[in-house]
Design an enzyme around this catalytic site. Structure first.
Site, PDB file in Angstrom:
ATOM      1  N   HIS A   1      -2.161   7.847   6.594  1.00 14.03           N
ATOM      2  CA  HIS A   1      -1.166   8.659   5.867  1.00 14.03           C
ATOM      3  C   HIS A   1      -1.801   9.928   5.299  1.00 14.03           C
ATOM      4  CE1 HIS A   1       2.660   6.597   5.822  1.00 14.03           C
ATOM      5  NE2 HIS A   1       2.136   5.455   5.428  1.00 14.03           N
TER       6      HIS A   1
ATOM      7  N   HIS B   1      -4.100   1.881   7.566  1.00 17.98           N
ATOM      8  CA  HIS B   1      -2.730   2.411   7.579  1.00 17.98           C
ATOM      9  C   HIS B   1      -2.585   3.525   6.518  1.00 17.98           C
ATOM     10  CE1 HIS B   1       1.819   1.659   7.755  1.00 17.98           C
ATOM     11  NE2 HIS B   1       1.677   2.438   6.705  1.00 17.98           N
ATOM     12  N   GLU B   2      -3.076   3.252   5.307  1.00 12.78           N
ATOM     13  CA  GLU B   2      -2.934   4.229   4.222  1.00 12.78           C
ATOM     14  C   GLU B   2      -3.835   5.443   4.450  1.00 12.78           C
ATOM     15  OE1 GLU B   2      -0.442   3.714   2.563  1.00 12.78           O
ATOM     16  OE2 GLU B   2      -0.223   1.589   2.978  1.00 12.78           O
TER      17      GLU B   2
ATOM     18  N   GLY C   1       0.852  -1.178   0.000  1.00 10.99           N
ATOM     19  CA  GLY C   1       0.000   0.000   0.000  1.00 10.99           C
ATOM     20  C   GLY C   1       0.888   1.229   0.000  1.00 10.99           C
TER      21      GLY C   1
ATOM     22  N   GLN D   1       3.432   9.919   0.779  1.00  9.81           N
ATOM     23  CA  GLN D   1       4.690   9.150   0.763  1.00  9.81           C
ATOM     24  C   GLN D   1       5.452   9.363  -0.541  1.00  9.81           C
ATOM     25  OE1 GLN D   1       2.607   5.261   1.856  1.00  9.81           O
ATOM     26  NE2 GLN D   1       4.566   5.075   2.910  1.00  9.81           N
TER      27      GLN D   1
ATOM     28  N   CYS E   1       6.313   0.146   7.160  1.00  9.45           N
ATOM     29  CA  CYS E   1       5.904   1.257   6.299  1.00  9.45           C
ATOM     30  C   CYS E   1       7.082   1.616   5.399  1.00  9.45           C
ATOM     31  CB  CYS E   1       5.517   2.443   7.176  1.00  9.45           C
ATOM     32  SG  CYS E   1       5.050   3.916   6.263  1.00  9.45           S
ATOM     33  N   LEU E   2       6.806   1.859   4.124  1.00 10.41           N
ATOM     34  CA  LEU E   2       7.908   2.211   3.210  1.00 10.41           C
ATOM     35  C   LEU E   2       8.594   3.505   3.648  1.00 10.41           C
ATOM     36  CD1 LEU E   2       6.512   1.370  -0.355  1.00 10.41           C
ATOM     37  CD2 LEU E   2       7.892  -0.036   1.173  1.00 10.41           C
TER      38      LEU E   2
HETATM   39 ZN    ZN Z   1       2.965   3.579   5.526  1.00  9.77          ZN
END
Ligand code: ZN
Length: 196
Positions: A156, A152-153, A51, A56, A110-111
């Site tokens: 963000h 989670h997304e 995701g 991000q 998380c990226l």
């Molecule tokens: Zn993340």
């Protein structure tokens, strides 16, 4: 011989301001939005994520790309049955309409917070609404990894990171690592890049 210019794919990392700003709603899916979604898909794929949210990618827009795997068997929620076969999927302006009282605690990464993972408590089921890039309205009840990933997304888009949701003692244990990550990130303008 045919040459293609190389493209740089960027993930903004912990400490970047853009990760903390609430993202703006998308009023119209322009060619630029489609291009942004394509870049986000590619970035997510290159960095091996399931995701990825606009901020991000340095884009303050309510856009999410998903590549949630599965289902791994067993009963799936209506949302998983509907959406998992449609992966990879981009959605815009998502809303979480309702969350279940039942929660579970699952290790998340998380990226934007590379090499750090920790257990996060979240609702097991959510009812959510969003639009696809083609204007199709989606509304469904999701469980499993998809529900977790969407929460989670969605966070963000509101400037919230999973480390904000940790139990106090878990966060305390991770704090030195996060501080190091922020310090090394600053030297690279909080950008992790791959050029391919
Ligand atoms: Zn993340």
């Amino acid at each position: 011989m045919f040459f293609r210019p190389k493209t740089k794919y960027t993930v903004y990392t912990y400490g970047a301001e853009v990760l903390r700003k609430p993202a703006a709603a998308i009023s119209e899916v322009t060619p630029e939005i489609r291009e942004t979604a394509a870049v986000m898909f590619r970035t997510m794929q290159l960095f091996d994520g399931i995701g990825f949210a606009g901020p991000q990618s340095g884009v303050g827009k309510r856009l999410i790309t998903l590549m949630v795997p599965g289902p791994s068997g067993g009963a799936v929620s209506p949302g998983e049955a509907l959406l998992l076969p449609r992966m990879p999927l981009a959605i815009i302006n998502p809303e979480i309409i309702a969350v279940s009282d039942v929660t579970d605690i699952v290790e998340e990464g998380c990226l934007s917070i590379p090499r750090i993972s920790a257990p996060v408590e979240r609702a097991q089921f959510i009812r959510f609404r969003a639009l696809t890039l083609d204007g199709e309205a989606l509304e469904c009840e999701c469980g499993g990894l998809l529900a977790r990933c969407l929460q989670h997304e969605f966070d963000h888009l509101n400037g919230i990171l999973f480390v904000d949701r940790l139990a106090k003692e878990v966060f305390r244990d991770l704090e030195p690592q996060l501080q190091r990550l922020q310090k090394t990130g600053r030297k690279k303008d909080f950008k992790k890049t791959l050029t391919v």
